[in-house]
Design an enzyme around this catalytic site. Structure first.
Site, PDB file in Angstrom:
ATOM      1  CB  SER A 157      34.393  44.279  48.966  1.00 34.79           C
ATOM      2  OG  SER A 157      35.987  43.828  49.022  1.00 34.79           O
ATOM      3  CE1 TYR A 160      35.936  47.352  45.042  1.00 40.36           C
ATOM      4  CE2 TYR A 160      37.070  46.250  46.325  1.00 40.36           C
ATOM      5  CZ  TYR A 160      36.342  46.223  45.640  1.00 40.36           C
ATOM      6  OH  TYR A 160      35.384  45.254  45.417  1.00 40.36           O
TER       7      TYR A 160
END
Length: 357
Positions: free
Chosen positions: A144, A169
């Site tokens: 990501s 995350y």
């Protein structure tokens, strides 16, 4: 990829389902094994819709197959069984607990899926070579743009140090890259990590800003624009993401030995982004125009009355901006869908899906 068996985790997810559709549409004789736990992090009916799209397409494909398995990648016995039974030659791990803000309040979900689940897949890939088997030819996984954290240098390059995540995350995604590197080095598993930048499009994730804004505007609620609108995002249309993933799937990093006779890790990481960050206020402006055009909102809708500029949220970053030079150099590909074209396709889908047009 003819006659290949491809394992796609997160098959009912936004990228996973679109990847399966594109593969089944364009490749001959491929066999996709799709795994998804269908969790209710967001509206499950969208996940069901995506799976239906795959089933519908499959009816016109005689020589390819699709097998759906409902299950959790954190279930080691299930993953081992899938590898033993289907022997995938390409693995694309798109199953993950997504979302920056959710990781602040629900960390357990991230550790289970993004760390334990990822480890289970790497272990299964490692043992796929047991007893002289051909095993996994390419292990592709979603990272990501969040790994760049509060990186001040833009555009973000895969050569940049990414040791300062600002959310759990992001930390789990950076961990995935580190784990993959270790397994590539130790067991010579060709692996490629993909740092996705703000993926959007039809049947996307309802927790993403463009989708949430649309829901709220349609319900006459106020939308909050963070950092007083001074955020920039490298919005990347789903078709561009999928095209990039497929090109990368087909070209695994080479297995070569170093001067010491030991494997040099067959390991790569790429950004897949639009290389053109858009200001959040401009983005909202285009979105509202396209929602009116599609008939989701009335022509006389008062946007100013439904907009609120607010400070930055914890875990967020002011800008995301992908340096896609390595992707262009290695694969001759660069995402190119304009924000207006992408949001137009989303608005049209939203109208059909929610308003029955």
């Amino acid at each position: 990829m003819r006659n290949k068996t491809i394992l796609v985790t997160g098959i009912a997810g936004f990228i996973g389902s679109n990847l399966a559709l594109k593969l089944l549409e364009n490749e001959e004789n491929i066999h996709i094994i799709g795994v998804d736990n269908m969790n209710d992090y967001y509206d499950v009916s969208i996940k069901e819709y995506r799976l239906q799209q795959i089933d519908t397409l499959l009816k016109s494909k005689k020589n390819s197959s699709f097998t759906y398995i409902k299950g959790n990648i954190a279930d080691k016995a299930l993953i081992d069984e899938i590898f033993k039974k289907y022997k995938p030659s390409i693995v694309v791990n798109l199953a993950a607990q997504a979302g920056v803000r959710y990781s602040i309040t629900n960390p357990d979900a991230y550790v289970e899926s993004n760390l334990i689940g990822f480890y289970n897949l790497l272990e299964a890939a490692r043992h796929s070579y047991d007893n002289g088997e051909a095993g996994v030819e390419h292990f592709v996984y979603a990272s990501s743009s969040s790994v760049y954290g509060s990186n001040k240098k833009v555009p973000y390059s895969t050569d940049d140090k990414v040791d300062n995540p600002v959310s759990l995350y992001a930390a789990t995604k950076k961990s995935n890259e580190l784990m993959a590197h270790a397994y590539s080095k130790l067991y010579n598993i060709p692996s490629t990590g993909l740092r996705f930048f703000t993926v959007y499009g039809p049947a996307g994730r309802p927790d993403m800003a463009y989708f949430g804004f649309t829901d709220k505007l349609r319900n006459n609620e106020t939308i909050q624009i963070f950092n007083y609108g001074n955020c920039k995002r490298d919005f990347t249309y789903i078709d561009d993401i999928v095209e990039g993933v497929i090109r990368i799937m087909k070209k695994a990093p080479e297995r070569v030995n170093g001067e010491d006779g030991l494997p040099i890790p067959p390991y790569k990481v790429y950004n897949i982004g639009n290389n053109q960050p858009e200001n959040l206020l401009e983005f909202v402006d285009i979105l509202q125009q396209e929602l009116i055009r599609a008939g989701v909102l009335p022509e006389d809708y008062d946007f100013e009355a439904h907009k609120e500029l607010v400070p930055m949220q914890p875990g967020d970053v002011p800008v995301t901006y992908a340096d896609t030079t390595p992707l262009e150099n290695d694969f001759g590909f660069k995402p190119s869908t304009s924000l207006r074209d992408g949001l137009r396709a989303f608005a049209k889908w939203y109208k059909e899906f929610y308003m029955g047009d």
